[in-house]
Enzyme design. Structure first.
Site, PDB file in Angstrom:
ATOM      1  N   SER A 147       0.858  -1.173   0.000  1.00  0.00           N
ATOM      2  CA  SER A 147       0.000   0.000   0.000  1.00  0.00           C
ATOM      3  C   SER A 147       0.900   1.230   0.000  1.00  0.00           C
ATOM      4  O   SER A 147       1.704   1.417   0.913  1.00  0.00           O
ATOM      5  CB  SER A 147      -0.892  -0.025   1.245  1.00  0.00           C
ATOM      6  OG  SER A 147      -1.629   1.171   1.353  1.00  0.00           O
ATOM      7  N   LYS A 173      -1.156  -0.862  -4.320  1.00  0.00           N
ATOM      8  CA  LYS A 173      -2.353  -0.080  -3.996  1.00  0.00           C
ATOM      9  C   LYS A 173      -1.925   1.367  -3.802  1.00  0.00           C
ATOM     10  O   LYS A 173      -1.021   1.657  -3.024  1.00  0.00           O
ATOM     11  CB  LYS A 173      -2.983  -0.654  -2.725  1.00  0.00           C
ATOM     12  CG  LYS A 173      -4.037   0.208  -2.064  1.00  0.00           C
ATOM     13  CD  LYS A 173      -4.763  -0.571  -0.964  1.00  0.00           C
ATOM     14  CE  LYS A 173      -4.798   0.189   0.353  1.00  0.00           C
ATOM     15  NZ  LYS A 173      -5.477  -0.570   1.422  1.00  0.00           N
ATOM     16  N   LYS A 175      -2.869   5.184  -2.613  1.00  0.00           N
ATOM     17  CA  LYS A 175      -3.800   6.012  -1.849  1.00  0.00           C
ATOM     18  C   LYS A 175      -4.200   7.203  -2.712  1.00  0.00           C
ATOM     19  O   LYS A 175      -3.334   7.831  -3.341  1.00  0.00           O
ATOM     20  CB  LYS A 175      -3.119   6.503  -0.563  1.00  0.00           C
ATOM     21  CG  LYS A 175      -2.863   5.389   0.446  1.00  0.00           C
ATOM     22  CD  LYS A 175      -4.170   4.894   1.032  1.00  0.00           C
ATOM     23  CE  LYS A 175      -3.922   3.910   2.165  1.00  0.00           C
ATOM     24  NZ  LYS A 175      -5.177   3.456   2.784  1.00  0.00           N
ATOM     25  N   ASP A 200      -7.202   3.278  -3.081  1.00  0.00           N
ATOM     26  CA  ASP A 200      -7.916   3.343  -1.801  1.00  0.00           C
ATOM     27  C   ASP A 200      -8.138   4.806  -1.444  1.00  0.00           C
ATOM     28  O   ASP A 200      -7.188   5.569  -1.284  1.00  0.00           O
ATOM     29  CB  ASP A 200      -7.076   2.656  -0.711  1.00  0.00           C
ATOM     30  CG  ASP A 200      -7.800   2.588   0.629  1.00  0.00           C
ATOM     31  OD1 ASP A 200      -8.946   3.068   0.734  1.00  0.00           O
ATOM     32  OD2 ASP A 200      -7.195   2.047   1.586  1.00  0.00           O
ATOM     33  N   GLU A 225     -11.127   0.937  -3.433  1.00  0.00           N
ATOM     34  CA  GLU A 225     -11.401   0.659  -2.017  1.00  0.00           C
ATOM     35  C   GLU A 225     -11.991   1.889  -1.331  1.00  0.00           C
ATOM     36  O   GLU A 225     -11.466   2.995  -1.454  1.00  0.00           O
ATOM     37  CB  GLU A 225     -10.082   0.237  -1.345  1.00  0.00           C
ATOM     38  CG  GLU A 225     -10.193  -0.106   0.128  1.00  0.00           C
ATOM     39  CD  GLU A 225      -8.872  -0.639   0.681  1.00  0.00           C
ATOM     40  OE1 GLU A 225      -8.049  -1.174  -0.108  1.00  0.00           O
ATOM     41  OE2 GLU A 225      -8.632  -0.504   1.892  1.00  0.00           O
ATOM     42  N   ASP A 250     -13.722  -1.188   3.168  1.00  0.00           N
ATOM     43  CA  ASP A 250     -12.800  -1.282   4.307  1.00  0.00           C
ATOM     44  C   ASP A 250     -13.528  -0.719   5.529  1.00  0.00           C
ATOM     45  O   ASP A 250     -14.226  -1.442   6.259  1.00  0.00           O
ATOM     46  CB  ASP A 250     -11.510  -0.510   3.971  1.00  0.00           C
ATOM     47  CG  ASP A 250     -10.499  -0.435   5.109  1.00  0.00           C
ATOM     48  OD1 ASP A 250     -10.824  -0.855   6.232  1.00  0.00           O
ATOM     49  OD2 ASP A 250      -9.367   0.066   4.894  1.00  0.00           O
ATOM     50  N   LYS A 274      -9.931  -6.624   8.053  1.00  0.00           N
ATOM     51  CA  LYS A 274      -8.903  -6.260   9.040  1.00  0.00           C
ATOM     52  C   LYS A 274      -9.405  -6.680  10.412  1.00  0.00           C
ATOM     53  O   LYS A 274     -10.412  -6.138  10.892  1.00  0.00           O
ATOM     54  CB  LYS A 274      -8.682  -4.748   9.063  1.00  0.00           C
ATOM     55  CG  LYS A 274      -8.102  -4.162   7.788  1.00  0.00           C
ATOM     56  CD  LYS A 274      -7.943  -2.663   7.946  1.00  0.00           C
ATOM     57  CE  LYS A 274      -7.380  -2.041   6.681  1.00  0.00           C
ATOM     58  NZ  LYS A 274      -7.385  -0.572   6.741  1.00  0.00           N
ATOM     59  N   GLY A 303      -4.034  -4.268   6.214  1.00  0.00           N
ATOM     60  CA  GLY A 303      -3.144  -3.971   7.335  1.00  0.00           C
ATOM     61  C   GLY A 303      -3.358  -2.569   7.845  1.00  0.00           C
ATOM     62  O   GLY A 303      -4.081  -1.762   7.247  1.00  0.00           O
TER      63      GLY A 303
HETATM   64  O1  OSB Z   1      -7.072   2.086   4.540  1.00  0.00           O
HETATM   65  O2  OSB Z   1      -6.047   0.254   4.271  1.00  0.00           O
HETATM   66  C1  OSB Z   1      -6.107   1.369   4.800  1.00  0.00           C
HETATM   67  C2  OSB Z   1      -2.967   2.016   6.888  1.00  0.00           C
HETATM   68  C3  OSB Z   1      -3.503   2.695   7.959  1.00  0.00           C
HETATM   69  C4  OSB Z   1      -4.835   2.965   7.970  1.00  0.00           C
HETATM   70  C5  OSB Z   1      -5.659   2.550   6.911  1.00  0.00           C
HETATM   71  C6  OSB Z   1      -5.135   1.843   5.842  1.00  0.00           C
HETATM   72  C7  OSB Z   1      -3.750   1.604   5.811  1.00  0.00           C
HETATM   73  C8  OSB Z   1      -3.066   0.942   4.704  1.00  0.00           C
HETATM   74  C9  OSB Z   1      -1.738   0.274   5.013  1.00  0.00           C
HETATM   75  O3  OSB Z   1      -3.453   0.971   3.576  1.00  0.00           O
HETATM   76  C10 OSB Z   1      -1.733  -1.171   4.746  1.00  0.00           C
HETATM   77  C11 OSB Z   1      -0.535  -1.857   5.357  1.00  0.00           C
HETATM   78  O4  OSB Z   1      -0.484  -2.055   6.598  1.00  0.00           O
HETATM   79  O5  OSB Z   1       0.365  -2.210   4.605  1.00  0.00           O
HETATM   80 MG    MG Z   2      -8.338   1.003   3.237  1.00  0.00          MG
END
Ligand code: OSB
Ligand code: MG
Length: 383
Positions: A147, A173, A175, A200, A225, A250, A274, A303
């Site tokens: 991510s 992924k 952001k 995401d 996402e 999510d 999660k 995660g």
């Molecule tokens: O939205 O998936 C999410 C990290 C912190 C809070 C929200 C998210 C995330 C990540 C990181 O996308 C995923 C990872 O731990 O590699």
């Molecule tokens: Mg997410």
């Protein structure tokens, strides 16, 4: 479906003590999303110990501020210390009994999950089996994705993506947020035409942004996402009906009922599961069963920038049969120069993490690093 997990049987355990460590770990690179930037990550590590000296570890994934969810590491500290420990006391070490009793506490799923995970680890160590087996998983290799946070500029983002693709991660992924979306994703798609790619939004858009999503729909993404508000399953259903690209939820799925509602409404095609967000591994199994076994839809494991402790629970969960996309479970060195577990999580050839064969979570907490990163510690006798 025959391959869905069975209900495991737990031992009655005499719990002796519980310890909560508040650790702060500096990320290798600051992680920015539509809701904010994380530079140093707080986590609560929960250790439970039974009378024979066996231990179990869990992690609270709440953040520094109430941005991703209403919880923070500080609310979780308060809830565990002042309420959950009482329910732990009456649980005989059975995670299901703990979950049932602790349901009297409304919300605070991340606080609950940290304690519940520790009981699952303890139970599987006592039974002498890996955690993934106790969860009904298959063990073996878990597909690892990465991510990638919002970057200071597109050139930096392209450099980050390139390094992760070279390292072997199986999908990327990105952001996104308003102002950092279509143009940026197009650039990445152009430079990496064959990389499995998804985005995401962390709930940063509304239905009035349909133009953004129509443009993203042309970029051959695996999924989009959490585009819309976390409380809005209905608008996700509307958006989903207008796009070819699958929608993944999510933040919206915080308990099994939400997965059931999302199925009925057709709000999404995929769930990012999660354990921290939903109150632990038991609730995760129920969501897996509702979504995959009942609904026939795929999911994957997300995660929260966990330390190696939380990551070990994610790896075990990611060996469940319904997991059929790469996960947000990257190697330790993607997050932290020095992870708190031994061995650290390593990326295997082809872009996988391997579920350990050892009993429980299969990694050890390094006590030297635990001491180095702990800012406060609280413990209580359960005898
Ligand atoms: O939205 O998936 C999410 C990290 C912190 C809070 C929200 C998210 C995330 C990540 C990181 O996308 C995923 C990872 O731990 O590699
Ligand atoms: Mg997410």
């Amino acid at each position: 479906m025959a391959e869905c997990p069975r209900q495991p049987s737990f031992s009655q355990l005499d719990l002796r003590r519980v310890e909560v460590y508040e650790v702060w770990m500096r990320l290798r690179v600051g992680f920015e999303t539509s809701f904010g930037k994380t530079v140093e990550r707080p986590a609560l590590l929960v250790r439970v110990e039974e009378r024979g000296g066996e231990e179990g570890w869990g992690e609270v994934v709440a953040g520094e501020g109430p941005w991703y969810s209403c919880e923070t590491y500080a609310t979780a500290w308060h809830i565990i210390r002042d309420y959950l420990v009482g329910f732990l006391h009456g649980s005989n070490g059975d995670p299901l009994v703990f979950v049932n009793n602790a349901s009297r506490v409304r919300g605070h799923m991340m606080a609950k999950a940290g304690v519940e995970e520790a009981l699952w680890d303890l139970q599987s160590r006592i039974a002498g089996v890996p955690l993934w087996r106790m969860l009904g998983g298959r063990g073996g290799l878990v597909e690892s994705g990465v991510s990638v946070g919002i970057a200071p500029n597109v050139e930096t983002l392209l450099r980050w993506v390139s390094s992760y693709v070279e390292a072997g991660y199986r999908r990327v992924k990105l952001k996104i947020k308003p102002g950092w979306d279509v143009d940026v994703v197009k650039r990445v798609r152009r430079e990496f035409p064959d990389v499995p790619l998804q985005v995401d939004a962390n709930a940063a858009y509304t239905l009035s942004d349909i133009g953004v999503f129509k443009a993203l729909d042309e970029l051959d993404l695996l999924m989009i996402e959490q585009p819309l508000d976390y409380e809005d399953l209905v608008d996700h259903a509307v958006l989903s009906s207008k796009l070819r690209t699958p929608i993944c939820l999510d933040e919206s799925v915080r308990k099994p009922k939400h997965a059931l509602d999302a199925l009925k409404l057709e709000s999404a095609q995929v769930i990012n599961l999660k354990p921290g967000r939903v109150g632990g591994l038991h609730a995760s199994l129920r969501i897996h069963d509702v979504w995959y076994c009942g609904g026939g839809r795929p999911l994957w494991v997300g995660g929260m920038l966990e330390t190696g402790v939380g990551r070990s629970h994610l790896v075990a969960l990611a060996t469940l049969p319904g997991v059929s996309y790469p996960n947000d479970i990257s190697a330790s060195d993607r997050y932290y120069p020095e992870d708190i577990v031994e061995p650290p999580w390593a990326l295997r050839p082809g872009g996988y993490l391997e579920a350990p064969q050892r009993p429980g979570i299969g990694v050890d907490v390094r006590l030297d690093l635990l001491e180095k990163y702990t800012r406060r510690k609280w413990e209580a006798s359960l005898a």
